[in-house]
Design a protein around this motif. Structure first.
Motif, PDB file in Angstrom:
ATOM      1  N   GLU A   9      -6.789  25.352  76.106  1.00  0.00           N
ATOM      2  CA  GLU A   9      -5.739  25.474  75.093  1.00  0.00           C
ATOM      3  C   GLU A   9      -5.532  24.170  74.352  1.00  0.00           C
ATOM      4  OE1 GLU A   9      -2.833  28.717  77.295  1.00  0.00           O
ATOM      5  OE2 GLU A   9      -1.926  27.080  76.157  1.00  0.00           O
ATOM      6  N   ILE A  10      -5.486  23.070  75.106  1.00  0.00           N
ATOM      7  CA  ILE A  10      -5.173  21.783  74.476  1.00  0.00           C
ATOM      8  C   ILE A  10      -6.297  21.347  73.558  1.00  0.00           C
ATOM      9  CG2 ILE A  10      -4.811  19.327  74.951  1.00  0.00           C
ATOM     10  CD1 ILE A  10      -3.263  20.165  77.462  1.00  0.00           C
ATOM     11  N   GLN A  11      -7.537  21.497  73.981  1.00  0.00           N
ATOM     12  CA  GLN A  11      -8.586  20.991  73.102  1.00  0.00           C
ATOM     13  C   GLN A  11      -8.773  21.879  71.876  1.00  0.00           C
ATOM     14  OE1 GLN A  11     -11.695  20.217  75.881  1.00  0.00           O
ATOM     15  NE2 GLN A  11     -12.535  22.272  75.864  1.00  0.00           N
ATOM     16  N   ARG A  12      -8.465  23.145  71.990  1.00  0.00           N
ATOM     17  CA  ARG A  12      -8.470  23.993  70.797  1.00  0.00           C
ATOM     18  C   ARG A  12      -7.350  23.572  69.842  1.00  0.00           C
ATOM     19  NH1 ARG A  12     -10.531  29.442  71.139  1.00  0.00           N
ATOM     20  NH2 ARG A  12      -8.492  30.297  70.658  1.00  0.00           N
ATOM     21  N   LEU A  13      -6.188  23.245  70.399  1.00  0.00           N
ATOM     22  CA  LEU A  13      -5.065  22.802  69.571  1.00  0.00           C
ATOM     23  C   LEU A  13      -5.400  21.505  68.824  1.00  0.00           C
ATOM     24  CD1 LEU A  13      -2.047  22.760  68.722  1.00  0.00           C
ATOM     25  CD2 LEU A  13      -1.569  21.580  70.872  1.00  0.00           C
ATOM     26  N   ILE A  14      -5.998  20.547  69.521  1.00  0.00           N
ATOM     27  CA  ILE A  14      -6.331  19.275  68.866  1.00  0.00           C
ATOM     28  C   ILE A  14      -7.323  19.522  67.723  1.00  0.00           C
ATOM     29  CG2 ILE A  14      -7.318  16.961  69.188  1.00  0.00           C
ATOM     30  CD1 ILE A  14      -6.535  17.202  72.191  1.00  0.00           C
ATOM     31  N   GLY A  15      -8.335  20.331  67.999  1.00  0.00           N
ATOM     32  CA  GLY A  15      -9.341  20.611  66.974  1.00  0.00           C
ATOM     33  C   GLY A  15      -8.727  21.283  65.745  1.00  0.00           C
ATOM     34  N   ARG A  16      -7.916  22.327  65.952  1.00  0.00           N
ATOM     35  CA  ARG A  16      -7.291  23.015  64.811  1.00  0.00           C
ATOM     36  C   ARG A  16      -6.416  22.072  64.007  1.00  0.00           C
ATOM     37  NH1 ARG A  16      -5.789  27.170  68.448  1.00  0.00           N
ATOM     38  NH2 ARG A  16      -3.672  26.369  68.360  1.00  0.00           N
ATOM     39  N   SER A  17      -5.673  21.210  64.730  1.00  0.00           N
ATOM     40  CA  SER A  17      -4.750  20.299  64.046  1.00  0.00           C
ATOM     41  C   SER A  17      -5.507  19.353  63.127  1.00  0.00           C
ATOM     42  CB  SER A  17      -3.946  19.502  65.088  1.00  0.00           C
ATOM     43  OG  SER A  17      -3.173  20.387  65.872  1.00  0.00           O
ATOM     44  N   LEU A  18      -6.614  18.808  63.614  1.00  0.00           N
ATOM     45  CA  LEU A  18      -7.380  17.869  62.783  1.00  0.00           C
ATOM     46  C   LEU A  18      -8.029  18.600  61.607  1.00  0.00           C
ATOM     47  CD1 LEU A  18      -9.053  15.738  65.606  1.00  0.00           C
ATOM     48  CD2 LEU A  18      -7.057  15.132  64.211  1.00  0.00           C
ATOM     49  N   ARG A  19      -8.527  19.801  61.855  1.00  0.00           N
ATOM     50  CA  ARG A  19      -9.176  20.527  60.755  1.00  0.00           C
ATOM     51  C   ARG A  19      -8.194  20.868  59.638  1.00  0.00           C
ATOM     52  NH1 ARG A  19     -11.884  22.949  65.207  1.00  0.00           N
ATOM     53  NH2 ARG A  19     -10.546  24.782  65.105  1.00  0.00           N
ATOM     54  N   ALA A  20      -6.889  20.951  59.997  1.00  0.00           N
ATOM     55  CA  ALA A  20      -5.896  21.322  58.985  1.00  0.00           C
ATOM     56  C   ALA A  20      -5.737  20.267  57.897  1.00  0.00           C
ATOM     57  CB  ALA A  20      -4.545  21.592  59.658  1.00  0.00           C
ATOM     58  N   ILE A  21      -6.122  19.024  58.169  1.00  0.00           N
ATOM     59  CA  ILE A  21      -5.902  17.972  57.167  1.00  0.00           C
ATOM     60  C   ILE A  21      -7.216  17.337  56.701  1.00  0.00           C
ATOM     61  CG2 ILE A  21      -3.512  17.377  57.759  1.00  0.00           C
ATOM     62  CD1 ILE A  21      -6.231  15.203  59.157  1.00  0.00           C
ATOM     63  N   VAL A  22      -8.325  17.926  57.102  1.00  0.00           N
ATOM     64  CA  VAL A  22      -9.616  17.416  56.626  1.00  0.00           C
ATOM     65  C   VAL A  22     -10.205  18.402  55.628  1.00  0.00           C
ATOM     66  CG1 VAL A  22     -11.984  16.834  57.311  1.00  0.00           C
ATOM     67  CG2 VAL A  22     -10.071  16.135  58.741  1.00  0.00           C
ATOM     68  N   ASP A  23     -10.773  17.881  54.576  1.00  0.00           N
ATOM     69  CA  ASP A  23     -11.474  18.714  53.602  1.00  0.00           C
ATOM     70  C   ASP A  23     -12.914  18.862  54.093  1.00  0.00           C
ATOM     71  OD1 ASP A  23     -12.738  19.861  51.490  1.00  0.00           O
ATOM     72  OD2 ASP A  23     -11.801  18.575  49.975  1.00  0.00           O
ATOM     73  N   LEU A  24     -13.166  19.956  54.812  1.00  0.00           N
ATOM     74  CA  LEU A  24     -14.471  20.122  55.469  1.00  0.00           C
ATOM     75  C   LEU A  24     -15.608  20.204  54.448  1.00  0.00           C
ATOM     76  CD1 LEU A  24     -13.435  22.691  58.248  1.00  0.00           C
ATOM     77  CD2 LEU A  24     -13.818  20.243  58.538  1.00  0.00           C
ATOM     78  N   ASP A  25     -15.298  20.686  53.245  1.00  0.00           N
ATOM     79  CA  ASP A  25     -16.331  20.755  52.201  1.00  0.00           C
ATOM     80  C   ASP A  25     -16.822  19.375  51.795  1.00  0.00           C
ATOM     81  OD1 ASP A  25     -16.242  23.529  52.006  1.00  0.00           O
ATOM     82  OD2 ASP A  25     -14.528  23.457  50.643  1.00  0.00           O
ATOM     83  N   GLN A  26     -15.948  18.384  51.936  1.00  0.00           N
ATOM     84  CA  GLN A  26     -16.309  17.036  51.515  1.00  0.00           C
ATOM     85  C   GLN A  26     -16.960  16.215  52.639  1.00  0.00           C
ATOM     86  OE1 GLN A  26     -16.203  15.787  48.399  1.00  0.00           O
ATOM     87  NE2 GLN A  26     -15.682  17.880  47.792  1.00  0.00           N
TER      88      GLN A  26
END
Lengths: 240, 240, 240, 240, 240, 240
Positions: free
Chosen positions: B86-103
């Motif tokens: 649960e925790i590592q999924r939460l950390i990953g989602r949180s970081l992806r929310a503020i990164v522009d993955l296309d860039q």
């Protein structure tokens, strides 16, 4: 995608006593989602609880391979995946929030939520259906409980999803809506309107205070309806 | 138990470039909790993302055996336990929310959060520290990014816990407070004050609307302070 | 590659009491290699030792994912790899060689060696650092031991690598030297100069009697220096 | 316990071509220890070696359940135990030390050492027997090798154990001697008298320089005898 | 493919006491198939049988990697494959059918069938050889049994394969015949001619009543011969 | 225990199209046994079949935890137990016996048999129900098959159990009968009366020629009835 109004639940069907081997057995259908919730009782508790006179409730969640298209691979490789683990922990915590474990005696209740058809909202359907199976399972051992005059329940419980779809707060997301949602939230509440769990996630997105408020409002109205539907399904077995 | 005022964060220390092999390496201490956050970059993406030109961010979380007393058993048996997942999924989602993955181009960032000392709030410390490690890792590859003039970040991110302890809404729970809390909530917010995750759990308890409002208010003030602390730690590397 | 003289150790830094939860906690740095050694004590022994009144010591070794570049995958798949297994068995045997297990009572000491940065010699750094953590952990329970007047240690212990690099016997190989070495040897010796382990391996190569003698000589001088460094780090806690 | 003189090998029997499916198949008996060594050749290499034109050699070691009394449990639970891992890595390294992998072409040789009866010295018997099986397997593909005029071997190889039993340096320990030994050492040497591996372990004990020298001397005389025995067993197939 | 007549067994060789550590140890060869059957006795039973005064018999089956060409991968990954599981369950059930478990006392017999060479019929060879190993193992504890005057056996047991190859009912299929067979049947019978197991499978094919009858007839004649061969091998140890 | 006549089947109910995501979905009830058989089609084949233009059929079998009383533990630990493995291999082989795999093209059919209620005969119910699900799944892709004018089926298939209960040959054993049976046999036959599988087991017992003949006769009459019931359930979809 569904053309329900954004504040309306999907149609719900409930069959109690669906299978015979488990004392609680509920087929819960909400739109295209069907979950078989069975509740079993055993006269022991996990090792770390022995000798305390209290009971325990645990839940397992599983999607049958044929519940999705394309077919979902069976989780047998020794690793239960992260999503499954999160969901079954959520179901267990939700049920424990409204059960008086001290009044169970040293008994374990296991609630199995096996998804026969998945079209979004399987975890919330599992919780809402599991409550009904739990009541039936508790009734099957009521005479043996420390206080046989009442069921060891402090409240009822139900759950619903809510999200932001195309910018609009929306209740009870089906799979297509969930896929399109920028924000996805699962709310677990008691029949008396108190929160048990709030899990809101921006899916590579974020949400504001006012969006949060709108979603919580929708969820409360949904939970209130679910409580009525649970009440009807249980009829005289409704424990309050 | 701590005698901090209920609205005050624990003291925080941050060391960037703590170890050499990873481009992002942050030792994040909050009271008695210490997390080593390292961020690595690889020039490939998971199979299901190949050929899209986008990047991916994933996180792993682990508690070292010596981080607790008594010693915590190492997770090597082939089953990563539910809490860790649960925790590592939460950390990953949180970081992806503020990164522009296309860039990012076809790059994978992996953020490892290894807890050296655990005294409550390890998951929120992991997210807050991981953001700093992420910035340093992104800077190490900035020249090779599709747009080398800016980092592919849309906002900053931080996280804090909040709960109801002895009936009182309380910020930043240490282990003893967390153990005593009736309600436990983790909030992940961006520097601009938008929600990314809300995870609130009544631990065999429930909570009301007004308690929810009080906890959210405390959390917002905590996140605002964390943003300032992150800004100071990054100094000129602050990307906004 | 390093331009140290071939008979010189890399610079060493030692921090005792690095983290709080474990009674022994040592950050051991040797050049670019950093290992966190924590030692815990539990009041039980493995099942096969129960009732004998003796204690046991075991060790675990792990490299953090961020300790290497590129990132090292975490060992979670249920298979601890062969190299890890060999190393943690070596650490455990080495420590048991200088502890009087009869004087421990029925206690288990677990020493965890988590590598934060890896630049060669992680197993020998683990042993040398683990001895210091072990002393601190033993001191934390000294009053409860069968003989509280002395620590149950018969000698000190340290370890160093040695090899043939570019034809020359060389002490304390860093990663680049280890990679280039035709022969790689790890020596574990007590402070009194007795062997505990000799592990010499021709890496798809072989070595002669005289090369063996030259390597053993270098190793002894290195171990003697390490003993002095351990003594300084422990100060008054030095048990002999 | 054996009443052999301390410097004498146990009696050895070797049957080549013991089973038919593998090109190399050797039943190697040394006293009460029997190992079936089979060597197979496949026309591929591990992924990380593809395209280099070189070959690879790997070994697996296993004790049959009936090889010990009481019966040894089969290693099927997904965890290969530490001892097994160490031994099979040792066998593989030893064989690679005397094979010219460049002259194999892209071929994998797998040598399986299955212990039918265990009475000490199973790892050294495995290496000594494996060399013979390796020669037979290489001969079976000799015509297809880059240089079909010679086998791609730079030397022969054999291994023997040596230890300190009742204070006396002793060659070729059987199980009872190994159990009683204060120091246990396995030596792998080439036919030309160069070391490939030295693994010496004080079993909760230590050893001195002079004890080391005495053990090495015994081992060399044992290895020289083993070379003669291998030569006889291979007869005209002896490759040097 | 063999040019034996279709009703004739392959040549059989049996060596008792093949290895020393197990009380029953039989090398059973039938044509190109060789199985080492070892039988061990332990003075305990599985937890679910404790306190009943009865014994238990279990079997394990394994093919050595070198028993086939190309080499067969070792089953170590934590998953015992389906074929192996089926075979070892079959061997165990077959042996239990002719043992009087009540007369064993609380003892476990484990029969290990390790295939050294595989050329078809390994499961039936395992059963036929295991019976002999079982007799020897029972004799080794006969004096301690509840009734030491007789072995706790109600009958002998043997097994043979039969199939339809090129349209013709055929006894004792080797690998090439088994591969070509449209129907494959394994029959386990007692020395007195009663069935214990019939497992007949159309391999992507079907079979008629008359084909079934023809195969059963062949199998009976084969089993009668196997009984004689077992009797000869055991000589005076034949228990009836 | 049932008071059905010994030659009579239990009452059977069949619902086609029971769930929506899978093209074949059959709820098959026989007395107290209920199995959900879903059949899915995917446009690929296992690696070892690629490029041959043929298809493949595989089956999985699972009992839901609530299908028995007491609750059956979920098979998630990485080991699929022996009984499950045997059953799903049997179902797969049985279906492949009546499908023309060449006429499938490179397609995989997966049939999942999930037992909702277990009262004996779950494996035979799975096969009989799976045939109907298979027909529906094949019809869903009929237009894309090499020969779209006919389904690639050579025959129908069904299965039934038979045994010796209290000395009497008995058809279609429920759980109590199966538990009491001395001999237990499962027969898989085609609609045209040819055998596909015979699996007869004396449960720590044996059986004679005449008992075998009596059981086979009962099984044939049962299979003939099952064929009629399958025909009715499929109606116009019956493929012959």
């Amino acid at each position: 995608m569904s053309n329900r109004p954004a504040h309306q639940l999907r149609p719900i069907k409930i069959k109690r006593h669906y299978t015979r081997p488990s004392p609680g057995s509920v087929l819960y259908q909400s739109g295209g989602t069907t979950v078989l919730c069975t509740a079993s009782v055993a006269k022991d508790v996990p090792p770390w609880m022995k000798g305390q006179g209290r009971g325990w409730i645990t839940a397992e969640y599983n999607m049958l391979p044929g519940s999705t298209s394309p077919r979902k691979q069976r989780e047998r490789g020794g690793k239960v995946d992260g999503r499954t683990t999160e969901i079954q922990r959520l179901i267990g915590r939700s049920l424990r929030a409204i059960v008086d474990l001290d009044q169970l005696g040293e008994r374990s209740l296991t609630v199995d939520c096996d998804v026969l058809e998945a079209d979004g909202g399987t975890r919330t359907a599992s919780i809402t259906g599991a409550f009904i199976a739990l009541v039936d399972a508790l009734r099957s051992v009521q005479k043996e409980l420390p206080d046989p005059k009442r069921l060891p329940l402090t409240d009822s419980i139900a759950a619903i999803s809510v999200g932001i779809v195309n910018g609009q707060p929306t209740l009870d997301l089906d799979y297509a809506q969930d896929f399109a949602a920028a924000v996805d939230m699962n709310i677990v509440m008691t029949g008396n309107g108190r929160f048990v769990e709030i899990q809101g996630t921006g899916e590579e997105a974020t949400f504001s205070d006012s969006q949060l408020a709108a979603m919580l409002k929708l969820a409360k109205s949904g939970i209130a309806q679910l409580k009525e539907i649970q009440h009807q399904a249980l009829g005289k077995a409704w424990p309050f």
